[in-house]
Write a protein that holds these residues in place. Structure first.
Motif, PDB file in Angstrom:
ATOM      1  N   SER A 450       0.848  -1.192   0.000  1.00  0.00           N
ATOM      2  CA  SER A 450       0.000   0.000   0.000  1.00  0.00           C
ATOM      3  C   SER A 450       0.880   1.238   0.000  1.00  0.00           C
ATOM      4  O   SER A 450       2.050   1.193   0.380  1.00  0.00           O
ATOM      5  CB  SER A 450      -0.926   0.013   1.233  1.00  0.00           C
ATOM      6  N   VAL A 451       0.300   2.349  -0.449  1.00  0.00           N
ATOM      7  CA  VAL A 451       1.036   3.610  -0.532  1.00  0.00           C
ATOM      8  C   VAL A 451       1.092   4.270   0.836  1.00  0.00           C
ATOM      9  O   VAL A 451       0.084   4.370   1.537  1.00  0.00           O
ATOM     10  CB  VAL A 451       0.368   4.550  -1.554  1.00  0.00           C
ATOM     11  N   ASP A 452       2.284   4.706   1.220  1.00  0.00           N
ATOM     12  CA  ASP A 452       2.477   5.443   2.475  1.00  0.00           C
ATOM     13  C   ASP A 452       2.117   6.906   2.214  1.00  0.00           C
ATOM     14  O   ASP A 452       2.914   7.676   1.678  1.00  0.00           O
ATOM     15  CB  ASP A 452       3.935   5.311   2.918  1.00  0.00           C
ATOM     16  N   SER A 453       0.908   7.298   2.573  1.00  0.00           N
ATOM     17  CA  SER A 453       0.428   8.646   2.265  1.00  0.00           C
ATOM     18  C   SER A 453       1.145   9.726   3.066  1.00  0.00           C
ATOM     19  O   SER A 453       1.041  10.911   2.750  1.00  0.00           O
ATOM     20  CB  SER A 453      -1.085   8.738   2.521  1.00  0.00           C
ATOM     21  N   GLY A 454       1.878   9.336   4.084  1.00  0.00           N
ATOM     22  CA  GLY A 454       2.599  10.324   4.879  1.00  0.00           C
ATOM     23  C   GLY A 454       3.974  10.651   4.349  1.00  0.00           C
ATOM     24  O   GLY A 454       4.686  11.478   4.932  1.00  0.00           O
ATOM     25  N   PHE A 455       4.347   9.994   3.255  1.00  0.00           N
ATOM     26  CA  PHE A 455       5.689  10.185   2.708  1.00  0.00           C
ATOM     27  C   PHE A 455       5.613  10.831   1.334  1.00  0.00           C
ATOM     28  O   PHE A 455       4.982  10.304   0.422  1.00  0.00           O
ATOM     29  CB  PHE A 455       6.412   8.843   2.612  1.00  0.00           C
ATOM     30  N   LEU A 456       6.238  11.987   1.181  1.00  0.00           N
ATOM     31  CA  LEU A 456       6.307  12.682  -0.100  1.00  0.00           C
ATOM     32  C   LEU A 456       7.653  12.390  -0.750  1.00  0.00           C
ATOM     33  O   LEU A 456       8.694  12.808  -0.252  1.00  0.00           O
ATOM     34  CB  LEU A 456       6.125  14.190   0.084  1.00  0.00           C
ATOM     35  N   CYS A 457       7.630  11.651  -1.867  1.00  0.00           N
ATOM     36  CA  CYS A 457       8.877  11.283  -2.528  1.00  0.00           C
ATOM     37  C   CYS A 457       9.527  12.467  -3.233  1.00  0.00           C
ATOM     38  O   CYS A 457      10.748  12.510  -3.383  1.00  0.00           O
ATOM     39  CB  CYS A 457       8.624  10.158  -3.529  1.00  0.00           C
ATOM     40  N   CYS A 458       8.705  13.396  -3.697  1.00  0.00           N
ATOM     41  CA  CYS A 458       9.236  14.550  -4.431  1.00  0.00           C
ATOM     42  C   CYS A 458       9.624  15.649  -3.448  1.00  0.00           C
ATOM     43  O   CYS A 458       8.778  16.143  -2.681  1.00  0.00           O
ATOM     44  CB  CYS A 458       8.202  15.077  -5.421  1.00  0.00           C
ATOM     45  N   ALA A 459      10.893  16.037  -3.491  1.00  0.00           N
ATOM     46  CA  ALA A 459      11.377  17.054  -2.557  1.00  0.00           C
ATOM     47  C   ALA A 459      10.663  18.384  -2.751  1.00  0.00           C
ATOM     48  O   ALA A 459      10.422  19.117  -1.781  1.00  0.00           O
ATOM     49  CB  ALA A 459      12.889  17.229  -2.722  1.00  0.00           C
ATOM     50  N   HIS A 460      10.275  18.696  -3.992  1.00  0.00           N
ATOM     51  CA  HIS A 460       9.599  19.983  -4.201  1.00  0.00           C
ATOM     52  C   HIS A 460       8.193  19.961  -3.597  1.00  0.00           C
ATOM     53  O   HIS A 460       7.671  21.009  -3.201  1.00  0.00           O
ATOM     54  CB  HIS A 460       9.561  20.338  -5.686  1.00  0.00           C
ATOM     55  N   HIS A 461       7.573  18.776  -3.488  1.00  0.00           N
ATOM     56  CA  HIS A 461       6.281  18.690  -2.810  1.00  0.00           C
ATOM     57  C   HIS A 461       6.430  19.017  -1.319  1.00  0.00           C
ATOM     58  O   HIS A 461       5.562  19.666  -0.723  1.00  0.00           O
ATOM     59  CB  HIS A 461       5.690  17.289  -2.973  1.00  0.00           C
ATOM     60  N   GLU A 462       7.508  18.559  -0.718  1.00  0.00           N
ATOM     61  CA  GLU A 462       7.753  18.876   0.688  1.00  0.00           C
ATOM     62  C   GLU A 462       7.856  20.384   0.886  1.00  0.00           C
ATOM     63  O   GLU A 462       7.307  20.940   1.852  1.00  0.00           O
ATOM     64  CB  GLU A 462       9.032  18.191   1.164  1.00  0.00           C
ATOM     65  N   VAL A 463       8.578  21.058  -0.032  1.00  0.00           N
ATOM     66  CA  VAL A 463       8.737  22.507   0.087  1.00  0.00           C
ATOM     67  C   VAL A 463       7.384  23.200  -0.097  1.00  0.00           C
ATOM     68  O   VAL A 463       7.064  24.174   0.609  1.00  0.00           O
ATOM     69  CB  VAL A 463       9.755  23.030  -0.944  1.00  0.00           C
ATOM     70  N   MET A 464       6.576  22.701  -1.026  1.00  0.00           N
ATOM     71  CA  MET A 464       5.267  23.309  -1.265  1.00  0.00           C
ATOM     72  C   MET A 464       4.372  23.175  -0.036  1.00  0.00           C
ATOM     73  O   MET A 464       3.639  24.107   0.325  1.00  0.00           O
ATOM     74  CB  MET A 464       4.617  22.677  -2.496  1.00  0.00           C
ATOM     75  N   VAL A 465       4.427  22.015   0.627  1.00  0.00           N
ATOM     76  CA  VAL A 465       3.657  21.838   1.860  1.00  0.00           C
ATOM     77  C   VAL A 465       4.179  22.765   2.946  1.00  0.00           C
ATOM     78  O   VAL A 465       3.404  23.423   3.665  1.00  0.00           O
ATOM     79  CB  VAL A 465       3.710  20.372   2.320  1.00  0.00           C
ATOM     80  N   ALA A 466       5.511  22.847   3.078  1.00  0.00           N
ATOM     81  CA  ALA A 466       6.097  23.716   4.099  1.00  0.00           C
ATOM     82  C   ALA A 466       5.700  25.174   3.878  1.00  0.00           C
ATOM     83  O   ALA A 466       5.591  25.960   4.838  1.00  0.00           O
ATOM     84  CB  ALA A 466       7.618  23.575   4.093  1.00  0.00           C
ATOM     85  N   GLY A 467       5.433  25.541   2.626  1.00  0.00           N
ATOM     86  CA  GLY A 467       5.029  26.910   2.322  1.00  0.00           C
ATOM     87  C   GLY A 467       3.717  27.310   2.961  1.00  0.00           C
ATOM     88  O   GLY A 467       3.408  28.511   3.076  1.00  0.00           O
ATOM     89  N   LEU A 468       2.917  26.323   3.416  1.00  0.00           N
ATOM     90  CA  LEU A 468       1.667  26.649   4.101  1.00  0.00           C
ATOM     91  C   LEU A 468       1.902  27.356   5.433  1.00  0.00           C
ATOM     92  O   LEU A 468       0.972  27.924   6.010  1.00  0.00           O
ATOM     93  CB  LEU A 468       0.847  25.377   4.340  1.00  0.00           C
ATOM     94  N   ALA A 469       3.148  27.322   5.897  1.00  0.00           N
ATOM     95  CA  ALA A 469       3.467  28.069   7.121  1.00  0.00           C
ATOM     96  C   ALA A 469       3.187  29.554   6.943  1.00  0.00           C
ATOM     97  O   ALA A 469       2.930  30.275   7.919  1.00  0.00           O
ATOM     98  CB  ALA A 469       4.930  27.840   7.503  1.00  0.00           C
ATOM     99  N   ALA A 470       3.225  30.033   5.703  1.00  0.00           N
ATOM    100  CA  ALA A 470       2.942  31.447   5.441  1.00  0.00           C
ATOM    101  C   ALA A 470       1.510  31.818   5.818  1.00  0.00           C
ATOM    102  O   ALA A 470       1.204  32.993   6.026  1.00  0.00           O
ATOM    103  CB  ALA A 470       3.193  31.761   3.964  1.00  0.00           C
ATOM    104  N   LEU A 471       0.638  30.801   5.916  1.00  0.00           N
ATOM    105  CA  LEU A 471      -0.744  31.056   6.314  1.00  0.00           C
ATOM    106  C   LEU A 471      -0.916  31.018   7.834  1.00  0.00           C
ATOM    107  O   LEU A 471      -1.996  31.319   8.345  1.00  0.00           O
ATOM    108  CB  LEU A 471      -1.675  30.007   5.693  1.00  0.00           C
ATOM    109  N   GLY A 472       0.138  30.611   8.524  1.00  0.00           N
ATOM    110  CA  GLY A 472       0.025  30.489   9.978  1.00  0.00           C
ATOM    111  C   GLY A 472      -0.766  29.266  10.406  1.00  0.00           C
ATOM    112  O   GLY A 472      -1.388  29.269  11.484  1.00  0.00           O
TER     113      GLY A 472
END
Length: 688
Positions: A450-472
């Motif tokens: 099964s797919v591990d939904s908690g793991f982002l293989c693409c490093a740029h996806h991790e950065v895009m998620v981290a960018g949500l910090a701008a919303l607080g």
């Protein structure tokens, strides 16, 4: 060298050859190789008892050597009176049965069907340039007339495309069988040889014309014939062999750390690509041990798209760490079977010395290098065709970290992984808490993974998620404040599913152009849309325009993660139309006051990248950027806020809150933990 023709037109000139042979004198001119090089293929097609017409014999020793080994029925003709006189005088006593006659090959005095073979070494090449090939066609017509049924025209040629096309089409129209042998130079001999390989064209006359063309290509004098359907396919095969010959010559005579030369080796029987070899030389002045001249590095199956093996920068880094004068990086192709490392080495060994650096002894041992000593593992689980994206395959691979991954790859660009997810055994999914803690062995049963939904293989996806910090997100003042996301580009669905599973109070609308990709995401990547995660099938540009025109929906985040289908463009993500000023203005109007536009930019064209950034900057007062290590990707976080001095400090404070929010949300609706370090991802942000 000064005696060779300066222009192609001179080849067919009788005056030229008169001057040539008068200057050449007694010395034989062995154009395209001597008897020792050609004897294997000549004996294969010309019997000792055959009557042979040697067309354009020149002062070559070939006929003399054939006579000496038993060929007694050789008629040699040439347009040059000088060479005919000289050759008759040279052989009058020693070879009384060997005759040389001054005859125009386009108008011979011989009876029809009077010869069993016609031998041509370079004459076709010499004549084909004159009058758009009319002389060559006349010669070939005459050859066909004097040959008996079953007779063969055996032509030694460099196979210039216009020349071989003329000859092959001529005999195909007559219904003859055509076979072409590519003769390879021995390793280490390129310094004294032509860069281009020598070919031997063999055309066989039948009593009744063949209803369908018989076209075959053979590698070497004894290579198994590969049947080809069209003349164009035969010409393509010739070009490939010629390119390989030029490449070998270049590699054996010079080095260039920046050349990044590569070639594809195909299976001799199926014609399918089997290996891609990339040559990486060390830079001038590098300190390399004398013993480290040359090595072959075998890329594990499933790792071909890794930055270290797929990019020029990565290969240079790999070569530097290996510290060899020349490193050849060998990648195996999908849909091919490889039994073990020893078998791969045995298969590649005959080709190795063709690629050796200048001056390396032919008998020197060449080491094979690898990671972990095995071939890696790859299993194709699905394949199909998208009307929009072409052929694709879904495959499971074992990464160099020992983990299993599932990939979506479009076969139009096999060096690029379109989507990737990590796999875990279904029975252990709930206990799989830490990255790399537990290794999962490869299995051919996809149902047990099964797919591990908690793991982002693409490093740029991790950065895009981290960018949500701008919303607080996750801060006390934003508790229970909903977050709305518009994402253009679904892929395997890993990014939107991560957002839905781990970002509190989020709703995500994904816009995907290709229905086939949505089906693949659902079937193979565990993508599960629901009321918080919806998919709109259609053109992303049209959806943006429609939402902006409607004016009743705003988003906290708009993300672009759509790939460009045009492989020739300098920007592979997003398509160029998505970063035109008009669309960027619409995106800005779709954002809430606190909104963020997050762009995954993949652009190798520096001028184009600069233009895109200028257009984005014209619409968004503040841009934070982060390059993805080891990738071309660069993520742009674009804010409507004009106070750039407060952006980075606030992001650093919000990173911890976002991290906590992601972890808390993992307890609802999923058995996986998010593998992401928000603070680490945000620490290298640059203010544009």
């Amino acid at each position: 060298m000064s005696l060779l023709p300066r222009t192609a037109e001179e080849f067919s000139s009788a005056e030229y050859w008169e001057r040539f042979f008068k200057k050449r004198g007694e010395k034989a001119f062995e154009w395209y190789g001597d008897y020792n090089k050609l004897c294997g293929v000549l004996h294969k097609y010309i019997k000792v008892q055959d009557k042979v017409l040697v067309v354009g014999c020149g002062n070559s020793e070939l006929s003399e050597q054939m006579y000496d080994v038993g060929y007694k029925y050789l008629t040699n003709i040439d347009i040059s009176e000088t060479v005919v006189t000289h050759m008759n005088q040279r052989n009058a006593e020693r070879r009384p049965g060997l005759t040389f006659q001054q005859v125009d090959a386009t108008q011979t005095p011989y009876e029809e069907a009077s010869y069993q073979a016609a031998l041509d070494k370079g004459t076709l090449d010499a004549m084909a340039s004159e009058e758009e090939g009319s002389l060559a066609r006349a010669m070939l017509t005459e050859v066909g007339r004097v040959l008996s049924v079953g007779g063969r025209y055996v032509c030694v040629t460099l196979a210039q495309e216009s020349v071989v096309k003329l000859a092959v089409e001529h005999f195909v129209q007559l219904g003859w069988a055509v076979r072409l042998h590519c003769l390879q130079e021995e390793s280490g001999k390129e310094e004294e040889s032509f860069a281009l390989p020598v070919f031997v064209l063999v055309c066989t006359k039948f009593r009744q014309p063949m209803p369908a063309p018989i076209l075959e290509m053979c590698l070497g004098e004894d290579g198994a014939p590969v049947r080809l359907a069209r003349v164009a396919d035969l010409l393509s095969a010739v070009r490939e062999h010629q390119a390989y010959g030029v490449l070998k010559k270049r590699l054996r005579t010079s080095t260039d750390a920046g050349s990044n030369l590569s070639l594809t080796l195909c299976h001799t029987k199926t014609g399918l690509p089997r290996y891609t070899l990339t040559v990486q030389d060390c830079p001038p002045g590098a300190k390399v041990p004398r013993s480290n001249q040359f090595a072959i590095f075998i890329v594990p199956q499933g790792s071909e798209t890794t930055w270290q093996y797929s990019s020029a920068e990565g290969r240079r880094e790999l070569a530097a760490s290996a510290n060899f004068r020349r490193l050849v990086i060998a990648a195996m192709h999908r849909n091919q079977e490889y039994s073990d490392m020893q078998a791969v080495q045995s298969e590649l060994s005959p080709m190795v010395m063709d690629l050796a650096p200048p001056g390396m002894p032919a008998n020197q041992q060449v080491p094979f290098l690898s990671v972990g000593g095995d071939l890696g593992w790859r299993e194709e689980v699905s394949s199909g065709v998208s009307e929009l994206s072409g052929e694709y395959c879904v495959e499971n691979v074992k990464g160099e970290d020992g983990e299993l991954y599932r990939r979506l790859v479009f076969l139009s660009n096999t060096s690029l992984v379109q989507s990737e997810s990590r796999l875990v055994a279904s029975s252990t999914a709930s206990s799989h808490k830490k990255r790399n803690k537990k290794k999962v062995k490869p299995t051919t049963s996809s149902a047990s993974l099964s797919v591990d939904s908690g793991f982002l293989c693409c490093a740029h996806h991790e950065v895009m998620v981290a960018g949500l910090a701008a919303l607080g997100v996750g801060t006390p003042e934003n508790k229970d404040v909903p977050v709305s996301v518009l994402l253009v580009g679904l892929g395997g669905g890993g990014l939107p599913q991560f957002l839905r599973d781990f970002v509190p109070d989020v709703t995500v609308e994904v816009v995907e152009l290709d229905p086939a990709i949505l089906q693949v995401a659902k079937e193979w990547f565990g993508f599960r849309p629901d009321e918080r995660l919806t998919v709109t099938l259609g053109d992303g540009l049209e959806r943006i325009c429609a939402l902006e025109k409607g004016g009743d929906r705003l988003f906290d985040v708009v993300m672009f993660d759509a790939d460009n289908k045009d492989n020739s463009a300098g920007m592979s993500c997003p398509p160029a139309a998505f970063v035109e000023t008009l669309i960027l203005q619409k995106v800005r109007r779709l954002l809430t006051p606190r909104g963020v536009f997050i762009l995954n930019l993949v652009c190798r064209d520096s001028a184009l990248k600069k233009s895109v950034r200028e257009r984005v900057a014209a619409e968004f007062p503040t841009i934070l950027s982060r390059k993805v290590e080891g990738e071309v990707n660069e993520v742009l976080l674009c804010s409507l806020s004009s106070d750039a001095t407060r952006i980075l400090p606030s992001l650093n404070r919000a990173a911890k809150s976002l991290q906590g929010a992601l972890l808390r949300s993992s307890g609802t609706g999923t058995n996986h933990l998010p593998h992401i370090d928000v603070a680490e991802l945000l620490k290298d942000l640059k203010v544009e």
